[in-house]
Design an enzyme around this catalytic site. Structure first.
Site, PDB file in Angstrom:
ATOM      1  N   GLN A   1       0.948  -1.310   0.193  1.00 33.47           N
ATOM      2  CA  GLN A   1      -0.062  -0.021  -0.046  1.00 33.47           C
ATOM      3  C   GLN A   1       0.885   1.325   0.113  1.00 33.47           C
ATOM      4  O   GLN A   1       1.381   1.692   1.132  1.00 33.47           O
ATOM      5  CB  GLN A   1      -0.981  -0.081   1.040  1.00 33.47           C
ATOM      6  CG  GLN A   1      -1.765  -1.347   1.445  1.00 33.47           C
ATOM      7  CD  GLN A   1      -2.853  -1.560   0.290  1.00 33.47           C
ATOM      8  OE1 GLN A   1      -3.593  -0.668   0.126  1.00 33.47           O
ATOM      9  NE2 GLN A   1      -2.714  -2.477  -0.439  1.00 33.47           N
TER      10      GLN A   1
ATOM     11  N   ALA B   1     -11.627   2.620   4.660  1.00 31.43           N
ATOM     12  CA  ALA B   1     -10.758   1.649   4.190  1.00 31.43           C
ATOM     13  C   ALA B   1      -9.940   2.486   2.840  1.00 31.43           C
ATOM     14  O   ALA B   1     -10.139   3.758   2.818  1.00 31.43           O
ATOM     15  CB  ALA B   1     -11.389   0.635   3.282  1.00 31.43           C
ATOM     16  N   HIS B   2      -8.797   1.799   2.277  1.00 29.37           N
ATOM     17  CA  HIS B   2      -7.985   2.610   1.341  1.00 29.37           C
ATOM     18  C   HIS B   2      -8.809   2.885   0.035  1.00 29.37           C
ATOM     19  O   HIS B   2      -9.697   2.517  -0.229  1.00 29.37           O
ATOM     20  CB  HIS B   2      -6.799   1.554   0.888  1.00 29.37           C
ATOM     21  CG  HIS B   2      -7.101   0.370   0.343  1.00 29.37           C
ATOM     22  ND1 HIS B   2      -6.316  -0.760   0.031  1.00 29.37           N
ATOM     23  CD2 HIS B   2      -8.471  -0.294   0.342  1.00 29.37           C
ATOM     24  CE1 HIS B   2      -6.867  -1.803  -0.362  1.00 29.37           C
ATOM     25  NE2 HIS B   2      -8.197  -1.837  -0.172  1.00 29.37           N
ATOM     26  N   ASN B   3      -8.311   4.063  -0.167  1.00 29.66           N
ATOM     27  CA  ASN B   3      -8.791   4.937  -1.309  1.00 29.66           C
ATOM     28  C   ASN B   3     -10.374   5.401  -1.367  1.00 29.66           C
ATOM     29  O   ASN B   3     -11.038   5.588  -2.216  1.00 29.66           O
ATOM     30  CB  ASN B   3      -8.726   3.800  -2.653  1.00 29.66           C
ATOM     31  CG  ASN B   3      -7.372   3.667  -3.160  1.00 29.66           C
ATOM     32  OD1 ASN B   3      -6.445   2.594  -2.870  1.00 29.66           O
ATOM     33  ND2 ASN B   3      -6.681   4.514  -3.737  1.00 29.66           N
TER      34      ASN B   3
ATOM     35  N   ARG C   1      -4.245   4.039   4.512  1.00 28.14           N
ATOM     36  CA  ARG C   1      -3.528   4.603   3.316  1.00 28.14           C
ATOM     37  C   ARG C   1      -4.144   3.924   2.007  1.00 28.14           C
ATOM     38  O   ARG C   1      -4.442   2.926   1.891  1.00 28.14           O
ATOM     39  CB  ARG C   1      -2.143   4.690   3.609  1.00 28.14           C
ATOM     40  CG  ARG C   1      -1.463   3.388   3.358  1.00 28.14           C
ATOM     41  CD  ARG C   1       0.181   3.547   3.334  1.00 28.14           C
ATOM     42  NE  ARG C   1       0.322   4.136   4.570  1.00 28.14           N
ATOM     43  CZ  ARG C   1       0.976   5.387   4.846  1.00 28.14           C
ATOM     44  NH1 ARG C   1       1.441   5.950   3.611  1.00 28.14           N
ATOM     45  NH2 ARG C   1       1.415   6.013   6.062  1.00 28.14           N
TER      46      ARG C   1
END
Lengths: 344, 344, 344
Positions: free
Chosen positions: C199, C240-242, C219
């Protein structure tokens, strides 16, 4: 880090459609693009961006059929997601290097430390802890007395592993993880109060387990709570006492597995799922996010949905009718009126 | 620790079927057994193991009727779970001893500490904190200014108690617990943004409260958020501002109680339940795991299930039909056709 | 702090019914009252207390019509909640003063610190961190290498901001918050195991964001996870990511937003809601607590309920019938019998 399309394709065993000499400088998102960016088309939802992206090159699956012309160079590969993993490894930050033992860590003299270990500032290692080689422990971590840690683990800032736990090799625990807090066990008393049942068991985490930020894995009352090899837990997951999670089972964020349940191998558990206590869930079970598993799952490789969870497709069909229930009730009422009229 | 069957039975007021002279060396799980192991049959699901266990002795309820021959020695007792609590106390690790004040703790000179207190390394005690006798505080804990702690409490690694909170006697807080963070309160502004409402209240935790790892109990906006005597919270539980939880109420993991709700005494709240804000839930209410309580519960001792939660049995019956909805819709459609045909 | 009814009313642009010279010494709850207490009637559920409260004065909305006589002095205002915010600001504890850099903090020499910064004991600031003016960082905080912090932020005890994150001005993070842990991304391998996808992205938090205790913001795998200006997250929330959360969107406790979903501006997400991955949720969407959003929400300003979430009112109507399903099934069965009889 810079690599040409040609070299990257060779590395990924891919075929090129476009300019093999383009230089790629960083991975990026398909919707953001940019010169030098290598991106990918994984989820079909993002296909529209493929035709407009300003990225230099895009990884697509071998058999992908574009519906419009594409500016970017394509690299066709067998498995886009596997290639992304490789790609991010190449472009990612290098693995952190051992910086040795920080002078402001507190390490009990009886602790046994392997070779090439890094321990950050304000980290505490208690008596009789054993730590394998190449373990990287960040700041403000706590490892309690008698715990055994395998090789090549990474414990990020603020991880707490309480006493007498056992962790395998190559485990990665994210910030705030708590391993080995007491299970939730009480004996009801006649006056309505509860007497604590001591939790004298432990937690066993096998190799290659990753645990997300602020997740909690409780120690067993007796025996062990067990995470088998290759288990992956996302953030804020709760694993209760005496639970066992099978090999390579993946559990998304905010899931709770209640006491003594045994989850099989290769399961996929969606976010916010709950599994009730004392259940067995067969290998390969997939549980849709937010579902509640309330009974044993005996047959492997089923997909479940709903609360209490039932067969995935059965749930979808039932929920479709659920949405129309008011209309259904009305039609039933109409029928009753018509039939009564007919009967008169 | 070692004890004979005879001595243990006498301690538990039990009767022996088998060898009274066997020596028991540790508690264990019925499915794992082992020489010297004392185990128990609590949940009926584990009965098959009783007939095959290699444990030396098994606690069973007084009136238990075996269905097959049993190798192990039985000790019949009035209440297996109560006896397990006793048993684990006997065999468990001894309560941690005071190790005094660690030199690497940071304690404000104005803090008032009782007798026989243990404070771990890297723990911070701010100004005007008061701590009763025999309190055991582990490493990396934080107790904010003006908080008052009763006697015989245990705060495990990384517990955070913010300013001006009040904690009773014999409380046990597990790692990562946060007491007294701001409640979630904002006044909407005309431009769509939100203005923070200061949270000037506090948290009051009465005696004998246990709180699980990484759970959060917010301070009140005005007044106090209150956990009454004997409340037990599991891991990752959220108690919002101005909530009150009644005596001896037990709340499983990942439950959320929204702002200003009042939960009665002796309630049992299953895992991942939500209770909406500004509600009153009567004494003795039992809420099935994952349910959502969306309205007041006026009558005591009800069992609730579903979302929004309704009577437990009503939910079970409705969910049984829910699963058959597609077939029901089909039968309705058939009826309409038949009736139309008849009417023609 | 003491103020007369007259002065307070003038401050809040309110009108007085009762004694303008009463002295108000502290805010309090309407059900607890007390001499000198200024309280308020916000939620209509508390109206019965208005007629019995012993508080000295009560804030009510301009157009409120009492149903019985009231002892307390009333101050009528345009917006009770906005006034409470002001009131609690006036009576609340003063903002914490800079106490400088604690000698037991660990600050890398390459970190750039603005003016008037406070850093608590046992806090770690890594290399190349930049921190704006008037930032107040409590004890046991961690800020990882290369992260940039704006001005006037407050990070409470035990906050963890990992490497290379970017935080705007006036952000407030509560204890135990984790910013920038790895997103949950794995590439399935042929042997059933999973390979970690690095990540390499970051987290961007804009101005005026508040994040509750023990919440986690991952991240991005590539690019950034983004919390836009004015976002408010309650405790134990998982981002969560993004993911991207739009301006002034408010998210209650224990919500989970799965990877790559984009939540619009001015949304209100109730407690324990889940939003599945890769979705778009339009501006102004309101999601009832505990609902699960499983598909895109295209039209703005909708209210959703249920799991999978549907239109709020459609859900309420369907759930009303759901409760009666057993009776409905019985009526259907009756009809079938009657019709068969008729047909004979």
């Amino acid at each position: 880090m810079e690599i040409t399309v040609k070299d990257l394709a060779s590395l990924l065993n891919g075929t090129i459609e476009g300019d093999p000499d383009l230089r790629l400088t960083r991975p990026g998102k398909i919707e953001e693009g940019g010169a030098g960016v290598i991106t990918f088309l994984g989820n079909a939802k993002y296909e529209p961006y493929l035709y407009t992206t300003s990225a230099s090159a895009v990884l697509v699956n071998r058999n992908f059929q574009p519906k419009s012309p594409i500016q970017a160079t394509l690299i066709r590969v067998d498995d886009v997601y596997a290639c992304i993993a490789l790609l991010l490894e190449k472009f990612g930050a290098p693995a952190p290097k051992s910086s040795g033992i920080h002078p402001q860590s507190i390490i009990h003299p009886s602790a046994k430390l392997g070779q090439n270990i890094s321990i950050g500032p304000l980290t505490i290692i208690e008596e009789d802890v054993e730590i394998g080689d190449n373990v990287y422990i960040e700041a403000q971590v706590f490892i309690g007395r008698g715990s055994k840690i395998g090789a090549d683990c990474r414990f990020l800032v603020g991880v707490k592993i309480l006493h007498e736990c056992s962790i395998g090799d190559r485990c990665l625990f994210h910030p705030g993880v708590v391993i080995g807090a007491d299970g939730f066990g009480f004996a009801p008393q006649e006056d309505g109060s509860y007497k604590k049942i001591n939790q004298i068991g432990t937690v066993v985490v096998e190799d290659d387990v990753e645990i997300g930020a602020n997740s909690t894995v409780d120690r067993a009352s007796i025996g062990s709570t067990i995470l088998r090899r290759g288990v992956k837990l996302d953030n804020l997951v709760q694993i209760a006492h005496n639970v066992e999670i099978g090999e390579n089972t993946v559990i998304a964020a905010q899931v709770g597995i209640a006491g003594s349940s045994k989850i099989g191998k290769n399961c996929q558990i969606g976010g916010q799922v709950a599994v009730a206590g004392h259940l067995k869930v067969a290998d390969g079970t997939r549980v849709q996010g937010k579902s509640g598993v309330a009974s044993n799952v005996k047959e492997p490789n089923q997909a479940l949905f709903g609360y209490p969870a039932i067969d995935y497709h059965q749930f979808i069909r039932a929920h479709t009718i659920f949405k129309q229930l008011p209309e259904l009730a009305k039609r039933l009422h109409e029928l009753e009126k018509r039939l009564s009229k007919n009967e008169d």
